[in-house]
Motif scaffolding. Structure first.
Motif, PDB file in Angstrom:
ATOM      1  N   VAL A  40       0.844  -1.195   0.000  1.00  0.00           N
ATOM      2  CA  VAL A  40       0.000   0.000   0.000  1.00  0.00           C
ATOM      3  C   VAL A  40       0.878   1.243   0.000  1.00  0.00           C
ATOM      4  O   VAL A  40       0.721   2.126  -0.829  1.00  0.00           O
ATOM      5  CB  VAL A  40      -0.965  -0.007   1.214  1.00  0.00           C
ATOM      6  CG1 VAL A  40      -1.771   1.282   1.274  1.00  0.00           C
ATOM      7  CG2 VAL A  40      -1.876  -1.219   1.153  1.00  0.00           C
ATOM      8  N   GLU A  63       2.974  -0.669   4.851  1.00  0.00           N
ATOM      9  CA  GLU A  63       1.586  -1.094   4.971  1.00  0.00           C
ATOM     10  C   GLU A  63       1.289  -1.986   3.773  1.00  0.00           C
ATOM     11  O   GLU A  63       1.577  -1.606   2.631  1.00  0.00           O
ATOM     12  CB  GLU A  63       0.657   0.119   4.983  1.00  0.00           C
ATOM     13  CG  GLU A  63      -0.785  -0.232   5.268  1.00  0.00           C
ATOM     14  CD  GLU A  63      -1.630   1.001   5.522  1.00  0.00           C
ATOM     15  OE1 GLU A  63      -2.817   0.949   5.191  1.00  0.00           O
ATOM     16  OE2 GLU A  63      -1.106   2.009   6.042  1.00  0.00           O
ATOM     17  N   ALA A  65      -1.558  -4.940   1.932  1.00  0.00           N
ATOM     18  CA  ALA A  65      -2.949  -5.379   1.878  1.00  0.00           C
ATOM     19  C   ALA A  65      -3.030  -6.705   1.147  1.00  0.00           C
ATOM     20  O   ALA A  65      -2.255  -6.968   0.229  1.00  0.00           O
ATOM     21  CB  ALA A  65      -3.804  -4.331   1.155  1.00  0.00           C
ATOM     22  N   TYR A  67      -5.656  -9.026  -1.031  1.00  0.00           N
ATOM     23  CA  TYR A  67      -6.910  -9.015  -1.783  1.00  0.00           C
ATOM     24  C   TYR A  67      -7.249 -10.439  -2.197  1.00  0.00           C
ATOM     25  O   TYR A  67      -6.368 -11.201  -2.584  1.00  0.00           O
ATOM     26  CB  TYR A  67      -6.788  -8.147  -3.034  1.00  0.00           C
ATOM     27  CG  TYR A  67      -6.710  -6.673  -2.736  1.00  0.00           C
ATOM     28  CD1 TYR A  67      -7.858  -5.889  -2.731  1.00  0.00           C
ATOM     29  CD2 TYR A  67      -5.493  -6.064  -2.466  1.00  0.00           C
ATOM     30  CE1 TYR A  67      -7.783  -4.534  -2.446  1.00  0.00           C
ATOM     31  CE2 TYR A  67      -5.409  -4.712  -2.182  1.00  0.00           C
ATOM     32  CZ  TYR A  67      -6.555  -3.947  -2.182  1.00  0.00           C
ATOM     33  OH  TYR A  67      -6.487  -2.610  -1.912  1.00  0.00           O
ATOM     34  N   LEU A  72     -10.640  -6.516  -0.709  1.00  0.00           N
ATOM     35  CA  LEU A  72      -9.705  -6.401   0.397  1.00  0.00           C
ATOM     36  C   LEU A  72     -10.098  -7.353   1.513  1.00  0.00           C
ATOM     37  O   LEU A  72     -11.226  -7.314   2.008  1.00  0.00           O
ATOM     38  CB  LEU A  72      -9.690  -4.961   0.919  1.00  0.00           C
ATOM     39  CG  LEU A  72      -8.771  -4.665   2.096  1.00  0.00           C
ATOM     40  CD1 LEU A  72      -7.311  -4.827   1.695  1.00  0.00           C
ATOM     41  CD2 LEU A  72      -9.019  -3.260   2.620  1.00  0.00           C
ATOM     42  N   GLN A  75      -5.523  -5.798   5.842  1.00  0.00           N
ATOM     43  CA  GLN A  75      -4.547  -4.733   5.650  1.00  0.00           C
ATOM     44  C   GLN A  75      -3.806  -4.567   6.974  1.00  0.00           C
ATOM     45  O   GLN A  75      -4.432  -4.504   8.030  1.00  0.00           O
ATOM     46  CB  GLN A  75      -5.235  -3.433   5.238  1.00  0.00           C
ATOM     47  CG  GLN A  75      -4.275  -2.378   4.783  1.00  0.00           C
ATOM     48  CD  GLN A  75      -4.937  -1.314   3.922  1.00  0.00           C
ATOM     49  OE1 GLN A  75      -5.946  -1.561   3.287  1.00  0.00           O
ATOM     50  NE2 GLN A  75      -4.347  -0.140   3.900  1.00  0.00           N
TER      51      GLN A  75
END
Length: 129
Positions: A40, A63, A65, A67, A72, A75
């Motif tokens: 991210v 950061e 995430a 999917y 999503l 995170q």
């Protein structure tokens, strides 16, 4: 003849521009993949730049995430340093597709260099197998 030469060079450059190292995680979601880990952003990069002597090696906070079919599912943030290396590696092993090779480490590229500012879009997570 010149036109053919320039067209050939342009084709080579464009095909190389789209090539991505399969062991790098960038900041783009690939719509073709079912489950995907995406960088991210880099929240903090205090790693000691190349060419500088530091008292502390520093760390980088990212950061990431996860999917699942473009939705999503998780995170989270990690601070990468020698103390957190094993727990970060374990998280990635849990979320990445299984491979024959064992994940040996996770790092962030590019590594800072003295006097050089890193564009936030240039950061990638590098998986070492």
């Amino acid at each position: 003849m010149k036109t053919l030469f320039y067209a050939l060079i342009a084709g080579i450059v464009l095909s190389c521009a789209g090539t991505k190292n399969p062991n790098e995680i960038d900041q783009k979601l690939d719509g073709k993949s079912g489950k995907q880990v995406v960088l991210v952003k880099v929240l903090n990069d205090s790693r000691c730049p190349e060419g500088v002597q530091c008292v502390w090696a520093g760390e980088v906070t990212i950061e990431v995430a996860v999917y699942d079919n473009k939705t999503l599912s998780e995170q989270t943030q990690f601070t990468l340093n020698p103390q957190s290396a094993e727990s970060v590696k374990a998280w990635f092993e849990m979320h990445l597709p299984t491979t024959d090779e064992k994940l040996k480490g996770v790092s962030v590229a590019p590594y800072p260099k003295e006097g050089v500012t890193i564009n936030p879009d240039d950061y990638t997570i590098v998986l070492k197998y």
